[in-house]
Design a protein around this motif. Structure first.
Motif, PDB file in Angstrom:
ATOM      1  N   ASP A  95       5.958   9.037   6.384  1.00  8.69           N
ATOM      2  CA  ASP A  95       4.997   8.069   6.243  1.00  8.69           C
ATOM      3  C   ASP A  95       4.132   8.358   7.453  1.00  8.69           C
ATOM      4  O   ASP A  95       3.169   8.058   7.559  1.00  8.69           O
ATOM      5  CB  ASP A  95       5.614   6.714   6.391  1.00  8.69           C
ATOM      6  N   GLU A 131      -1.280  -9.156   6.741  1.00  9.98           N
ATOM      7  CA  GLU A 131      -2.456  -9.295   7.750  1.00  9.98           C
ATOM      8  C   GLU A 131      -2.245 -10.798   8.316  1.00  9.98           C
ATOM      9  O   GLU A 131      -2.270 -11.857   7.399  1.00  9.98           O
ATOM     10  CB  GLU A 131      -3.859  -9.120   7.081  1.00  9.98           C
ATOM     11  N   THR A 184       1.527  -3.091   9.683  1.00  6.46           N
ATOM     12  CA  THR A 184       1.949  -2.252   8.557  1.00  6.46           C
ATOM     13  C   THR A 184       3.504  -1.599   8.776  1.00  6.46           C
ATOM     14  O   THR A 184       3.571  -1.429   9.899  1.00  6.46           O
ATOM     15  CB  THR A 184       1.272  -0.776   8.560  1.00  6.46           C
ATOM     16  N   ARG A 218      -3.375  -6.466  11.750  1.00  9.81           N
ATOM     17  CA  ARG A 218      -2.877  -5.903  10.482  1.00  9.81           C
ATOM     18  C   ARG A 218      -1.502  -5.221  11.003  1.00  9.81           C
ATOM     19  O   ARG A 218      -1.261  -4.354  11.926  1.00  9.81           O
ATOM     20  CB  ARG A 218      -3.696  -4.956   9.728  1.00  9.81           C
ATOM     21  N   VAL A 255       1.728  -4.241   3.904  1.00  9.95           N
ATOM     22  CA  VAL A 255       0.680  -4.323   4.814  1.00  9.95           C
ATOM     23  C   VAL A 255       0.562  -5.944   4.955  1.00  9.95           C
ATOM     24  O   VAL A 255       0.135  -6.696   3.891  1.00  9.95           O
ATOM     25  CB  VAL A 255      -0.792  -4.006   4.671  1.00  9.95           C
ATOM     26  N   GLY A 292       7.382  -0.102  12.128  1.00 15.02           N
ATOM     27  CA  GLY A 292       6.039  -0.033  11.629  1.00 15.02           C
ATOM     28  C   GLY A 292       4.989  -0.357  12.956  1.00 15.02           C
ATOM     29  O   GLY A 292       5.373   0.413  14.030  1.00 15.02           O
ATOM     30  N   ARG A 314       4.417   1.307   1.898  1.00 16.55           N
ATOM     31  CA  ARG A 314       4.325   0.514   3.188  1.00 16.55           C
ATOM     32  C   ARG A 314       3.786  -0.893   2.576  1.00 16.55           C
ATOM     33  O   ARG A 314       3.158  -1.187   1.563  1.00 16.55           O
ATOM     34  CB  ARG A 314       3.339   1.020   4.177  1.00 16.55           C
ATOM     35  N   HIS A 371       0.739  -1.219  -0.107  1.00 19.26           N
ATOM     36  CA  HIS A 371      -0.004  -0.085  -0.071  1.00 19.26           C
ATOM     37  C   HIS A 371       0.815   1.304   0.059  1.00 19.26           C
ATOM     38  O   HIS A 371       1.377   1.639   1.018  1.00 19.26           O
ATOM     39  CB  HIS A 371      -0.860  -0.089   1.317  1.00 19.26           C
TER      40      HIS A 371
END
Lengths: 751, 173
Positions: free
Chosen positions: A496, A380, A471, A469, A378, A453, A376, A373
């Protein structure tokens, strides 16, 4: 058991991780198969087992040879018949992968391996499966003529071993093969490397090369700034030359023309340098990138073993595509994901009976997916289990006094779920081998923050249970950061993590429930912190207008008041020195263009310091909350000597005072009427108005009469000192004996 | 004296002079060198830092402070491409004198470089065995980080012990 060749083991381990994962994928696909491409999957599984067997034999791992031989043997039958292997056999084979992994890790699994090999041999036994097994001798060692191996199907380990053997034969025909294996293995490795598609490189060498790339960035920035100064300088020179006439002007114009040409060439070189720096940096980052799927074998093993311990039936679905991460990030993800997987098995997935009772499939499912994304990655980690119990979380939060009832009642679900990341938090009533000791999820959060993150719990419609999640940036080697100044410090905030920066009126910051807060134009209240105070800086002068940077992390945000926004830049990050294992609020450091160091802020840590769950972080940081400003004192220095004036000003400014100067008594008197000061330091012998005259005026003035006054003079006689006392000077310092400490002590005594 | 006799005379003289110049300066007694140290000043006191543990001494660069990190750690600096922690030597050794701390002695630590703040460097010195205070080991050492003392009060630092001080490790879990 045969002696394992340690030299080859490293190569073997690299190779076997990928092959095991591929074999596991095939076996699990076959187990869940709806009949599509059975033949292809069986064939692939056969080849992987065959490769594993060959490689294991080369390094002398006989238990692995035994097990993979049984697998290969059984799979060959189904391959030939294009038939689906029975689920029970596949379950045995999948279980065997755990044993193989343990053997590769060095565990002694000899007896278990033989039993497992036998159980695979007999499980759902078909026809023609036994021939190869008979070739095991009494010790359980399988002997195979090396020439049986198809060179095209040889593993890297086998190729390396064969190369080693042939080189030994050529170089030292009389030598014992063991004695010749050391240097020959290295040569074989080198020879192997020359023909292989990859080269093994020490990570430290890559790190070192990357750090030099960082120096290139700094050098480029310095050169760019210098180039701009040259451009400005020549612009001024052109203007100056235009005002001249005659031959001199012509000569200078000629020289300027040469200079302009040089600047143009410099500009081209600078652009080229910048381009090459970017390219090298990108290439270096790329070298360190590894597929996320490299962690697949580890994940499967964790879920397999955890499920076995918990007596649950669970499958792992991995959908991470071809995403690559920097090696450092990949290494840092191992523990967090391990904890999440164990958590899913222990907390999330119900027992088979519970699941059937709830109308769910008997086998629980854990899924790991990943996507990019923006800048970054991501990841899950979700399960289809029972999900998070909000009521239990609330009850535990109250029991552990993490937050008061009033605040708890007002919490949104996402805020409530964040409480599970507090160290020691668990809703399990009993700890077991897997979980329940409250050590897991805070480790996950900490691990993610160390990688720049964060982690949050999200709702996943596809999975009924809980989904975490993660990130994070794909690489820690460089960041795009906003440089801000907070007091004396310059810090970098990852772009970010920045929502925006803006200037606000100090009066817009309100006190709400004991904290500073601001209402932004989107209506959401924003907690406000002074970054300088958080870094332990002394308070600055209060200002009417503040510079605010809104920092975000995992859907939470705070406003950081800074002194100045310096600019945005790409930096190569450096790890903190070896003794600074973890520094709260700091994720690394960067080297600025002037060679100084700027710390990289850990936005997640800072944001969490403002939440209910951030008590430990808050205690760690010096959150001074804009201490009542210890107002900076100002001093008027009056001296007709430029040297003395400069010296005294430097001394006082270095000690933190604001200093105003005047070159004689008259100017000093005028200054006193225009600018409020806290103390006067004055010479005695001055034109227009001496120090003694100035002192007398000050003492006679109603508004200034109590002004602290120090006379600093070269007149050291008793009479001179007495004269000073008569006019009301508070201190008298003789220049001949001047000591900066004496002046500072005197000032400190008076104000 | 004939020419030949003169030549022989001159030759003998030159040989004699050469022999004198070639003679060793010391009187032949071997003095054992026990330490080779850089001698530095910190807070008015004199210390010796083992040369083999010392990379270099540089002008103190700007120090970046870190949140929640306290004395004797002062922050971090960048020297020749490497980041390293800066240690307030006076605080570490609990010295009371006034500090100048204009220079940084870069040492090889257990896992990387470390910078010790010093006032200034005096020089390099070889310490012989007969220069050491013999009863130092029995005396109440100011700090366990001093392993020897010369008769003229140069304290030889035990850099391994110094850099193994647990106060230098920061782990905000």
């Amino acid at each position: 058991m045969a002696i394992v060749d340690e030299t080859l083991l490293a190569v073997f381990r690299d190779e076997v991780a990928e092959t095991l994962d591929q074999l596991a994928t095939c076996l699990e696909s076959l187990k869940m198969s709806d009949g599509a491409d059975v033949a292809g999957q069986v064939d692939a599984a056969f080849r992987h087992a065959h490769n594993l067997k060959g490689a294991a034999r080369m390094v002398g791992l006989e238990p692995v040879v035994a097990v993979t031989h049984s697998m290969e043997d059984r799979l060959s039958v189904f391959r030939d018949e294009a038939a689906q292997p029975p689920p029970e056999l596949l379950t045995h084979m999948i279980g065997a992968l755990t044993l193989i992994e343990r053997a590769v890790d060095g565990d002694d699994v000899g007896d278990k391996a033989l039993r497992l090999a036998e159980s695979i041999r007999v499980e759902g036994h078909g026809d023609g499966a036994g021939t190869a097994i008979d070739e095991f001798d009494a010790t359980g060692t399988y002997t195979m003529d090396p020439d049986e191996s198809d060179p095209d199907e040889m593993s890297a380990t086998q190729l390396m071993k064969r190369s080693t053997a042939s080189e030994n034969a050529e170089a030292e025909p009389e030598a014992d093969s063991d004695a010749g294996s050391g240097p020959a293995v290295e040569n074989a490795a080198a020879g192997g490397a020359a023909t292989a598609a990859s080269v093994r490189v020490d990570v430290q060498r890559l790190d070192s090369a990357m750090q030099h790339t960082g120096e290139l960035f700094s050098t480029h920035t310095r050169q760019a700034n210098r180039h701009q100064r040259y451009v400005d300088l020549f612009a001024h020179l052109h203007e100056a030359v235009r005002t001249l006439n005659g031959d001199g002007r012509k000569q200078l114009e000629g020289l300027l023309k040469t200079g302009d040409a040089l600047i143009a060439q410099d500009r081209q070189d600078l652009h080229r340098f910048g381009y090459l720096t970017d390219e090298i940096s990108t290439a270096m980052k790329r070298v360190r990138m590894l597929p996320l799927t490299n962690l697949g074998p580890t994940w499967r093993r964790i879920v397999r073993e955890s499920a076995q311990d918990a007596r649950k039936s669970i499958t792992l679905d991995v959908q991470v595509g071809a995403i690559e991460l920097d090696k450092q990030v990949l290494d840092g993800l191992r523990d967090p994901i391990m904890h999440l997987l164990r958590n899913a098995v222990a907390h999330g997935i119900e027992s088979a009976d519970e699941r059937i009772g709830a109308g769910k499939p008997k086998d629980g499912q854990v899924r790991i997916s990943a996507a990019v994304h923006g800048a970054r990655v991501v990841i899950e980690v979700g399960d289809d289990g029972r999900g998070l119990d909000s009521e239990k979380i609330r009850a535990k939060a109250l029991e552990n006094e993490l937050v008061d009832a009033g605040r708890l009642a007002g919490m949104s679900p996402s805020e409530l779920y964040q409480l599970v990341f507090v160290p020691g938090f668990t809703t399990m009533t009993e700890a077991n081998q897997l979980a329940g000791r409250g050590v897991g999820l805070d480790v996950v959060q900490l691990g993610l923050r160390q990688l720049g993150g964060d982690v949050e719990i999200v709702e996943d419609r596809a999975m009924d249970g809980a989904t975490f999640r993660l990130t994070l940036p794909p690489s820690l080697m460089s960041i795009r950061g906003l440089l801000v100044r907070a007091g004396k410090s310059v810090v970098a905030v990852p772009v970010d993590n920045i929502e925006r920066s803006l200037r606000i009126a100090r009066s817009d910051v309100e006190q709400v429930a004991g904290e500073h807060a601001l209402r932004l134009d989107d209506g959401e209240p924003l907690k406000v912190r002074w970054l300088g105070a958080m870094l332990g800086q002394s308070a600055e002068k209060p200002a009417d207008v503040l510079t605010l940077v809104v920092v975000t992390s995992a859907k939470s945000r705070i406003g950081l008041v800074v002194s100045e926004v310096v600019g945005e830049q790409e930096f190569v990050t450096k790890r903190l020195p070896w003794n600074l294992e973890r520094v709260g609020g700091v994720s690394g450091a960067v080297v600025l263009e002037d060679g100084t160091v700027g710390v990289v802020l850990d936005a997640g840590y800072l944001v969490s310091a403002s939440t209910a769950a951030g008590a430990r972080a808050r205690a760690r940081l010096a959150v001074a909350e804009e201490q009542p400003a210890t107002a900076v004192r100002s001093v008027l220095v009056v001296d007709d000597s430029l040297t003395s004036r400069t010296l005294e000003r430097n001394i006082l400014e270095a000690a933190g005072y604001d200093v105003i100067t005047a070159k004689d008594g008259e100017e000093g008197w005028e200054t006193l009427h225009k600018t409020p000061v806290d103390l006067v330091v004055s010479d005695v012998e001055m034109p227009r108005c001496t120090g003694l005259e100035l002192a007398a005026r000050i003492r006679a003035n109603e508004a200034l009469g109590d002004m602290p006054l120090i006379l600093v003079t070269s007149l050291g006689s008793e009479d001179a000192v007495a004269a000073g006392a008569r006019v009301g000077a508070d201190e008298y310092i003789v220049k001949g004996k001047f000591d900066q400490r004496q002046l500072l002590d005197a000032v400190a005594r008076l104000i | 004296m004939t020419d030949d006799e003169l030549e022989l005379d001159v030759h003998a003289l030159l040989e004699q002079r050469a022999a004198q110049l070639a003679r060793k300066v010391d009187d032949g007694i071997d003095r054992e060198v026990v330490y080779e140290v850089a001698v530095v000043q910190v807070a008015g006191e004199t210390f010796g830092i083992a040369a083999d543990a010392l990379r270099e001494i540089v002008i103190k660069p700007p120090v970046a402070e870190l949140p929640g990190v306290s004395s004797p750690l002062c922050g971090i600096v960048h020297v020749r491409g490497e980041l390293m922690s800066v240690i307030g030597t006076a605080d570490l050794l609990n010295l009371q004198g006034e500090c100048d701390e204009q220079q940084l002695a870069v040492l090889d630590g257990p896992e990387g470089p470390v910078g010790l703040l010093i006032d200034h460097v005096i020089g390099v010195r070889r310490v012989h065995a007969d220069e050491l205070a013999p009863s130092f080991a029995n005396q109440d050492a100011r700090t366990h980080a001093v392993k020897a003392m010369t008769n003229d009060f140069v304290a030889i630092l035990d850099t391994a012990t110094l850099l193994g001080d647990p106060r230098l490790i920061v782990n905000h879990a």
